[in-house]
Write a protein that holds these residues in place. Structure first.
Motif, PDB file in Angstrom:
ATOM      1  N   ALA A  37       0.840  -1.199   0.000  1.00  0.00           N
ATOM      2  CA  ALA A  37       0.000   0.000   0.000  1.00  0.00           C
ATOM      3  C   ALA A  37       0.876   1.250   0.000  1.00  0.00           C
ATOM      4  O   ALA A  37       2.043   1.214   0.398  1.00  0.00           O
ATOM      5  CB  ALA A  37      -0.902  -0.001   1.226  1.00  0.00           C
ATOM      6  N   PRO A  38       0.320   2.384  -0.433  1.00  0.00           N
ATOM      7  CA  PRO A  38       1.069   3.642  -0.366  1.00  0.00           C
ATOM      8  C   PRO A  38       1.398   4.007   1.076  1.00  0.00           C
ATOM      9  O   PRO A  38       0.757   3.547   2.024  1.00  0.00           O
ATOM     10  CB  PRO A  38       0.105   4.664  -0.985  1.00  0.00           C
ATOM     11  CG  PRO A  38      -0.856   3.849  -1.800  1.00  0.00           C
ATOM     12  CD  PRO A  38      -0.995   2.543  -1.081  1.00  0.00           C
ATOM     13  N   ASP A  39       2.414   4.845   1.241  1.00  0.00           N
ATOM     14  CA  ASP A  39       2.801   5.312   2.563  1.00  0.00           C
ATOM     15  C   ASP A  39       1.904   6.466   3.019  1.00  0.00           C
ATOM     16  O   ASP A  39       1.146   7.030   2.234  1.00  0.00           O
ATOM     17  CB  ASP A  39       4.263   5.775   2.558  1.00  0.00           C
ATOM     18  CG  ASP A  39       5.230   4.642   2.218  1.00  0.00           C
ATOM     19  OD1 ASP A  39       4.945   3.492   2.630  1.00  0.00           O
ATOM     20  OD2 ASP A  39       6.247   4.897   1.546  1.00  0.00           O
ATOM     21  N   ASN A  40       2.015   6.790   4.305  1.00  0.00           N
ATOM     22  CA  ASN A  40       1.370   7.982   4.883  1.00  0.00           C
ATOM     23  C   ASN A  40      -0.145   7.990   4.686  1.00  0.00           C
ATOM     24  O   ASN A  40      -0.724   8.947   4.184  1.00  0.00           O
ATOM     25  CB  ASN A  40       1.981   9.263   4.284  1.00  0.00           C
ATOM     26  CG  ASN A  40       3.492   9.325   4.480  1.00  0.00           C
ATOM     27  OD1 ASN A  40       3.985   9.041   5.568  1.00  0.00           O
ATOM     28  ND2 ASN A  40       4.215   9.695   3.431  1.00  0.00           N
ATOM     29  N   HIS A  47      -7.558   0.156   6.379  1.00  0.00           N
ATOM     30  CA  HIS A  47      -8.903   0.553   5.957  1.00  0.00           C
ATOM     31  C   HIS A  47      -8.831   1.572   4.822  1.00  0.00           C
ATOM     32  O   HIS A  47      -9.566   1.459   3.824  1.00  0.00           O
ATOM     33  CB  HIS A  47      -9.664   1.127   7.138  1.00  0.00           C
ATOM     34  CG  HIS A  47     -11.031   1.632   6.799  1.00  0.00           C
ATOM     35  ND1 HIS A  47     -12.102   0.784   6.596  1.00  0.00           N
ATOM     36  CD2 HIS A  47     -11.502   2.897   6.595  1.00  0.00           C
ATOM     37  CE1 HIS A  47     -13.172   1.497   6.295  1.00  0.00           C
ATOM     38  NE2 HIS A  47     -12.833   2.779   6.283  1.00  0.00           N
ATOM     39  N   THR A  48      -7.956   2.562   4.948  1.00  0.00           N
ATOM     40  CA  THR A  48      -7.836   3.596   3.925  1.00  0.00           C
ATOM     41  C   THR A  48      -7.388   3.005   2.594  1.00  0.00           C
ATOM     42  O   THR A  48      -7.867   3.412   1.524  1.00  0.00           O
ATOM     43  CB  THR A  48      -6.843   4.676   4.383  1.00  0.00           C
ATOM     44  OG1 THR A  48      -7.286   5.235   5.624  1.00  0.00           O
ATOM     45  CG2 THR A  48      -6.721   5.787   3.353  1.00  0.00           C
ATOM     46  N   ALA A  49      -6.474   2.040   2.644  1.00  0.00           N
ATOM     47  CA  ALA A  49      -5.968   1.409   1.422  1.00  0.00           C
ATOM     48  C   ALA A  49      -6.925   0.368   0.863  1.00  0.00           C
ATOM     49  O   ALA A  49      -6.733  -0.112  -0.264  1.00  0.00           O
ATOM     50  CB  ALA A  49      -4.617   0.759   1.697  1.00  0.00           C
ATOM     51  N   LEU A  65      -3.433 -13.825  -2.113  1.00  0.00           N
ATOM     52  CA  LEU A  65      -4.252 -12.859  -2.836  1.00  0.00           C
ATOM     53  C   LEU A  65      -4.332 -11.591  -1.999  1.00  0.00           C
ATOM     54  O   LEU A  65      -4.672 -11.653  -0.809  1.00  0.00           O
ATOM     55  CB  LEU A  65      -5.663 -13.398  -3.068  1.00  0.00           C
ATOM     56  CG  LEU A  65      -5.783 -14.723  -3.825  1.00  0.00           C
ATOM     57  CD1 LEU A  65      -7.226 -15.171  -3.858  1.00  0.00           C
ATOM     58  CD2 LEU A  65      -5.243 -14.577  -5.224  1.00  0.00           C
ATOM     59  N   ILE A  66      -4.024 -10.446  -2.609  1.00  0.00           N
ATOM     60  CA  ILE A  66      -4.086  -9.157  -1.916  1.00  0.00           C
ATOM     61  C   ILE A  66      -4.929  -8.205  -2.754  1.00  0.00           C
ATOM     62  O   ILE A  66      -4.661  -8.012  -3.940  1.00  0.00           O
ATOM     63  CB  ILE A  66      -2.696  -8.543  -1.707  1.00  0.00           C
ATOM     64  CG1 ILE A  66      -1.761  -9.530  -1.013  1.00  0.00           C
ATOM     65  CG2 ILE A  66      -2.799  -7.254  -0.888  1.00  0.00           C
ATOM     66  CD1 ILE A  66      -0.331  -9.031  -0.894  1.00  0.00           C
ATOM     67  N   GLN A  67      -5.940  -7.611  -2.146  1.00  0.00           N
ATOM     68  CA  GLN A  67      -6.825  -6.660  -2.819  1.00  0.00           C
ATOM     69  C   GLN A  67      -6.679  -5.287  -2.176  1.00  0.00           C
ATOM     70  O   GLN A  67      -6.533  -5.165  -0.964  1.00  0.00           O
ATOM     71  CB  GLN A  67      -8.278  -7.126  -2.702  1.00  0.00           C
ATOM     72  CG  GLN A  67      -9.299  -6.207  -3.358  1.00  0.00           C
ATOM     73  CD  GLN A  67     -10.709  -6.720  -3.165  1.00  0.00           C
ATOM     74  OE1 GLN A  67     -11.051  -7.791  -3.648  1.00  0.00           O
ATOM     75  NE2 GLN A  67     -11.538  -5.973  -2.444  1.00  0.00           N
ATOM     76  N   GLY A  68      -6.716  -4.249  -3.002  1.00  0.00           N
ATOM     77  CA  GLY A  68      -6.634  -2.899  -2.482  1.00  0.00           C
ATOM     78  C   GLY A  68      -6.939  -1.888  -3.572  1.00  0.00           C
ATOM     79  O   GLY A  68      -7.091  -2.235  -4.742  1.00  0.00           O
ATOM     80  N   HIS A  69      -7.031  -0.615  -3.179  1.00  0.00           N
ATOM     81  CA  HIS A  69      -7.291   0.434  -4.165  1.00  0.00           C
ATOM     82  C   HIS A  69      -6.088   0.606  -5.096  1.00  0.00           C
ATOM     83  O   HIS A  69      -6.238   0.780  -6.306  1.00  0.00           O
ATOM     84  CB  HIS A  69      -7.606   1.756  -3.456  1.00  0.00           C
ATOM     85  CG  HIS A  69      -8.784   1.685  -2.549  1.00  0.00           C
ATOM     86  ND1 HIS A  69      -9.990   1.141  -2.947  1.00  0.00           N
ATOM     87  CD2 HIS A  69      -8.959   2.081  -1.257  1.00  0.00           C
ATOM     88  CE1 HIS A  69     -10.851   1.204  -1.944  1.00  0.00           C
ATOM     89  NE2 HIS A  69     -10.248   1.764  -0.905  1.00  0.00           N
ATOM     90  N   THR A  70      -4.885   0.582  -4.526  1.00  0.00           N
ATOM     91  CA  THR A  70      -3.637   0.692  -5.281  1.00  0.00           C
ATOM     92  C   THR A  70      -2.620  -0.225  -4.623  1.00  0.00           C
ATOM     93  O   THR A  70      -2.448  -0.182  -3.407  1.00  0.00           O
ATOM     94  CB  THR A  70      -3.098   2.141  -5.262  1.00  0.00           C
ATOM     95  OG1 THR A  70      -4.088   3.021  -5.779  1.00  0.00           O
ATOM     96  CG2 THR A  70      -1.841   2.254  -6.108  1.00  0.00           C
ATOM     97  N   LEU A  71      -1.941  -1.059  -5.430  1.00  0.00           N
ATOM     98  CA  LEU A  71      -0.956  -1.987  -4.897  1.00  0.00           C
ATOM     99  C   LEU A  71       0.325  -1.906  -5.717  1.00  0.00           C
ATOM    100  O   LEU A  71       0.286  -1.725  -6.937  1.00  0.00           O
ATOM    101  CB  LEU A  71      -1.484  -3.425  -4.933  1.00  0.00           C
ATOM    102  CG  LEU A  71      -2.755  -3.743  -4.139  1.00  0.00           C
ATOM    103  CD1 LEU A  71      -3.196  -5.174  -4.396  1.00  0.00           C
ATOM    104  CD2 LEU A  71      -2.533  -3.519  -2.650  1.00  0.00           C
ATOM    105  N   ASP A  72       1.457  -2.073  -5.042  1.00  0.00           N
ATOM    106  CA  ASP A  72       2.755  -2.072  -5.710  1.00  0.00           C
ATOM    107  C   ASP A  72       3.492  -3.358  -5.353  1.00  0.00           C
ATOM    108  O   ASP A  72       4.220  -3.414  -4.351  1.00  0.00           O
ATOM    109  CB  ASP A  72       3.570  -0.853  -5.275  1.00  0.00           C
ATOM    110  CG  ASP A  72       4.909  -0.749  -6.007  1.00  0.00           C
ATOM    111  OD1 ASP A  72       5.190  -1.635  -6.846  1.00  0.00           O
ATOM    112  OD2 ASP A  72       5.658   0.207  -5.734  1.00  0.00           O
ATOM    113  N   PRO A  73       3.339  -4.426  -6.172  1.00  0.00           N
ATOM    114  CA  PRO A  73       3.975  -5.708  -5.858  1.00  0.00           C
ATOM    115  C   PRO A  73       5.501  -5.636  -5.845  1.00  0.00           C
ATOM    116  O   PRO A  73       6.141  -6.524  -5.265  1.00  0.00           O
ATOM    117  CB  PRO A  73       3.481  -6.634  -6.984  1.00  0.00           C
ATOM    118  CG  PRO A  73       2.241  -5.989  -7.498  1.00  0.00           C
ATOM    119  CD  PRO A  73       2.466  -4.519  -7.351  1.00  0.00           C
TER     120      PRO A  73
END
Length: 216
Positions: A37-40, A47-49, A65-73
């Motif tokens: 997830a993004p930082d900060n 929850h935010t991510a 499996l990882i779900q989120g709004h934005t992910l950086d593998p």
């Protein structure tokens, strides 16, 4: 606004020490997942991510499996595993009332302990559910999430045990449900997929996966 989420499927490398550590320790797995997830993100970063995850294990392989709004593998530990990322927008757009689907979800079914009258104002502890009580719990949560269940096949999983000095002194009982269902409310279902179902989301519960079901 259309819902936005992506899912990363990681075929875990069984030789990786980081993988071996995470599969033993729910706290460490949570920390690894949060790295994508993004930082900060403030006081409630998971929850935010929109982060949810699940480990699917077979006799030959383990998949995260990882779900989120934005992910950086790319932020995974070296040699952690091969990662593929997929946009879920087409799936959300395809959800329709009366659509038949296959589903999979890992859940932490619990109920709140009922305290005696003299303890009014206090909240009871959470009690894990099993057997028919857990099945009924999932059936009701599925209905609230816009799914009418037809088949539910439970598989008891090893409890998630947070470890470490800062970890809470508890374990999370986990049950995986597989089966078939019919969509009754696409909007409620979309929200349930985005936010997860039940408790224990930081420890691998709540991520609902769907696939179109074959019809006769």
């Amino acid at each position: 606004m259309s819902p936005t989420a992506v899912i990363t499927r990681i075929r875990l490398n069984p030789s990786s020490r980081a993988v071996q550590r995470d599969l033993r320790d729910a706290t460490q797995m949570h920390r690894t997942v949060m790295r994508l997830a993004p930082d900060n993100l403030g006081d409630s970063p998971r929850h935010t991510a929109g982060l949810l995850y699940r480990v699917d294990e077979t006799t030959t392989a383990s998949t995260l499996l990882i779900q989120g709004h934005t992910l950086d593998p790319s932020r995974l530990p070296p040699d952690y595993g091969h990662a593929d990322i997929k946009d879920l927008a087409p799936m959300f757009a395809a959800l329709r009332k009366d659509m038949a689907v296959n589903y999979r979800i890992v859940l932490n079914p619990v109920k709140r302990e009922r305290l005696p009258l003299q303890d009014k104002g206090r909240r009871g502890r959470f009690i894990p559910l099993s057997g028919p009580d857990a099945d009924q719990w999932w059936t009701q949560r599925a209905a609230d999430a816009g799914l009418q269940l037809h088949i539910l096949t439970p598989t008891n999983l090893a409890p998630a045990r947070p470890r470490g000095a800062d970890a809470p002194p508890m374990r999370h009982s986990l049950i995986r449900y597989d089966g078939t269902a019919t969509i009754t409310d696409p909007d409620a279902l979309t929200q349930a997929i985005l936010t997860g179902i039940g408790r224990g989301k930081a420890y691998g519960a709540g991520l609902l996966s769907l696939a179109p079901a074959r019809t006769p």
